[in-house]
Design an enzyme around this catalytic site. Sequence first.
Site, PDB file in Angstrom:
ATOM      1  CG  PHE A 237      61.832  17.668  -6.385  1.00  0.00           C
ATOM      2  CD1 PHE A 237      61.643  18.968  -5.924  1.00  0.00           C
ATOM      3  CD2 PHE A 237      62.321  16.718  -5.501  1.00  0.00           C
ATOM      4  CE1 PHE A 237      61.933  19.306  -4.602  1.00  0.00           C
ATOM      5  CE2 PHE A 237      62.614  17.048  -4.180  1.00  0.00           C
ATOM      6  CZ  PHE A 237      62.414  18.343  -3.733  1.00  0.00           C
ATOM      7  CG  ASP A 343      65.734  11.198  -8.279  1.00  0.00           C
ATOM      8  OD1 ASP A 343      65.207  10.389  -7.495  1.00  0.00           O
ATOM      9  OD2 ASP A 343      65.848  12.410  -8.038  1.00  0.00           O
ATOM     10  CE  LYS A 374      59.899  11.335  -1.795  1.00  0.00           C
ATOM     11  NZ  LYS A 374      58.969  11.992  -0.895  1.00  0.00           N
ATOM     12  CB  THR A 399      80.628  11.079  10.189  1.00  0.00           C
ATOM     13  OG1 THR A 399      81.560  12.153  10.265  1.00  0.00           O
ATOM     14  CG2 THR A 399      80.615  10.343  11.520  1.00  0.00           C
TER      15      THR A 399
END
Lengths: 516, 516
Positions: A237, A343, A374, A399
């Site tokens: 994931f 990850d 997280k 931005t």
Amino acid sequence: MATLFRSSRSLRPLTRLAAQQPARSSLRYTSSTSSRHGAAAAASVDSSSTETPFFPDEPAGPTVKTAIPGPNAKKAIAELHKVFDTRSLNMMANYQHSYGNYIADLDGNVLLDVYAQIASIPVGYSNPSLVKTAMSPEMVSAIVNRPALGNFPQHDWASILETGILKVAPRGLNQVFTGMSGSDANETAYKAAFMWKRQQQRGGAHVEFTDAEIESSMNNAAPGAPQLSIMSFKTGFHGRLFGSLSTTRSKPIHKMDIPAFDWPQAPFPNLKYPLNEHVKENEAEEKRCLEEAEEIIKNFHNPVAAVVIEPVQSEGGDNHASPAFFRGLREITRKYDVLLIVDEVQTGVGATGKFWAHDHWNLQDPPDIVTFSKKAQTAGYYFGNPELRPNKPYRQFNTWMGDPARALLFRSIINEIERLNLVENTAMVGDYLYAGIETLAQKYPQQFQNLRGQGQGTFIAFDNPKRDEFLLKAKTLGINIGGSGASAVRLRPMLIFQKHHADILLDSLEKLAKSL
Amino acid sequence: MATLFRSSRSLRPLTRLAAQQPARSSLRYTSSTSSRHGAAAAASVDSSSTETPFFPDEPAGPTVKTAIPGPNAKKAIAELHKVFDTRSLNMMANYQHSYGNYIADLDGNVLLDVYAQIASIPVGYSNPSLVKTAMSPEMVSAIVNRPALGNFPQHDWASILETGILKVAPRGLNQVFTGMSGSDANETAYKAAFMWKRQQQRGGAHVEFTDAEIESSMNNAAPGAPQLSIMSFKTGFHGRLFGSLSTTRSKPIHKMDIPAFDWPQAPFPNLKYPLNEHVKENEAEEKRCLEEAEEIIKNFHNPVAAVVIEPVQSEGGDNHASPAFFRGLREITRKYDVLLIVDEVQTGVGATGKFWAHDHWNLQDPPDIVTFSKKAQTAGYYFGNPELRPNKPYRQFNTWMGDPARALLFRSIINEIERLNLVENTAMVGDYLYAGIETLAQKYPQQFQNLRGQGQGTFIAFDNPKRDEFLLKAKTLGINIGGSGASAVRLRPMLIFQKHHADILLDSLEKLAKSL
């Protein structure tokens, strides 16, 4: 409530509030329950009864007064549903009443939270040190004056990074690109990987884009928009936006109906437990997966620019692999000159008993990129190779490019982790908790299948045949606990989870096992 | 600095701080300069000299003490560059010293800011009402206790939405999905569109996914990962993640080397200015673009699920189209049953003199989805049709799903906009500013080409042949101003920009015109 904040001399208003919460109920557990897990307690020099609590004014245990959701929550959920999809709602909370490891709802229920906002609360609800940071002038300015960091960074941005995000940079990595979510972190990392790979193919940073590249890029076509890929692993994931979702392979419900890139997936080792009874099979399984990964990298029709992998597949069911597997993957990626992106969105920031989970691998050669979010309460990716900075400005840009308010909070979290030695705490409490569940697994083998995460701090999981019922029933015992994959119960306590909390959890787990 | 915050009875610490800044310098302009723009001033009943300032303690004008960057900024930039890419850096700022329309740097320079963090600061730096919100107990809790909103929303989330984000929902839209950035807002909107379109093709919400869909979705292949597309417009900008970047068509540097979906682009009208001198040509141009858009929707090989468009193409060079063009597009999208997504990330929240720029179009039939970010200080998308809620939970989901801290801030911004009547102010000041630049354009036609944005509040732009030099030189006159596209100077003042600020800007624009 608001009056508590009127005097800013009080730096722990939420603490005081929490202390006013009812801490005792018929469901309260005390550290004396630890004697029931004798094996675990004996394995440790420190016993939970002599442990110093990090937050002495934390509730002594859960309080369950009503069914969850109770009447107040039900009313609030119905109200919310009119304007916001609540079908994934697990529990409606009152965070101003939540403290430390305990989450409060709207009906006077206070639960020991070992799910922690899908593994995102690091040092406790309403943590007094973080409250102090949140009330600081720097934070107030960061909230009100949000900069476009790429164009107009604030004067202390270097210092905020160096004393915060970069202070905990993984070994070998000294640069950061800040972002806003785990998906965002992974996608910007993928973009860096694609730019790097094309630059390599082009012959270096100095080689200009061709007219064909410039024209085709505007038409979403090669060579400007190249047919390159990111390889991920089955049941992995990595997020839910279009690029990250193309690497996510957890469940169909996450991917259904969304166009995806033609990118490859390698098998992730499917290990057998207990590990020490399946050494040879597991070695063979990891070998098979590495060979298939190598095969894909060599032959996939859209050449692989980078491989992305979680140290523990966290949404996919808490799937682990050995350090040797990851070292093998590092070797293969190096051999074929593709980047290794680790990850650490869910595994990072201490929960595995190391600050970064890949610290368990003993890599000689660090990952190229490590992504985080997280528990960091902000997001982004670390890198070390200067070539991963694109050759021109405005190629990796947006931005906001992160959020200084969240960077300030992460710095405060890092300080709290250091102050309380929380990574070491998590390693120690994790061992204690694992031993306790192992004892339970011997007693109730059906209820605690494939126990995994030994030596990985509190990043522990097991399979339960009636998992969803298990999770639901846990709430009635005062425990908020999460699942992952098809049948895993995943433990994701905060870093301030101590042995006396583990005792409460173990006691509830036993009650659950007996009742199912 | 920090001492200013010790007494929380002081609700305007940053205000006071800002007031301590040097406000007078050799480059200070006063409202008396308005007489130089007699035409503009005469056109308005209200004259800038009688105007009541929103923030009386704002600096009276810019201060320029050194070259920009000055010695302190140069040192800080070099320091930052070691760990963070600064090649896109425009100006390093001290936000704690910035106030209202004025941005401060590290060398005592204080500039009138009509770029405002790429159009992202709505009601001024260190706005006292926002400072008060930032110091509130709700905000402190939101900073410290960030929830996973989809699973564990906070008790007052419905109320925060209803009294904030949803209070300003575009007409016809009463639902919101909250996110974290403009890219995120657009990509989640695209996901909603794809799920809706597939559901329509499937025959309704009740029709279950087929096995073929389930299996293929996990392999990133059709039918589960369908060959559908989002149509965007040439020179449009919708973000920089993989899905949003596939719809972005601004510049090659934004897209180069990043894999993209095979999605179509329609031409955006290339209008000629002044509009009243090119009525027929412009009508023909808009007709041509609508016909080509219709052709693509009918025939593109990856069927179009939705069309995304900006009310004013903001990064692509401030390209406008007429309300009739947008009404035509609404008709076509309705005719072919594709969704119309209006990207109001840059145009939204008041700057065009309406709260939402698409309010200028007088649509009978509202857009299906409107996305927002930037001045909202949070992000997400509005929708009205309940079918745009996916048929099952967890299809549109992520850990944070927005940020209550930013939602609280947006509510405070909305209150400030109402309190000071800032949308109307922007419409009025925009007309005044436009008239002033029109006068300048008559005097210096080479310097102010294709002036556009009449009746669009302060969302005004013009082309300048030496644009980059123009922007650089503006800083020496105390003005922070931005560009877009190849040659546009784009004005993006805050909503608290008043006539006396416009006078300062107009005076500087004339100085710039004379000097180039």
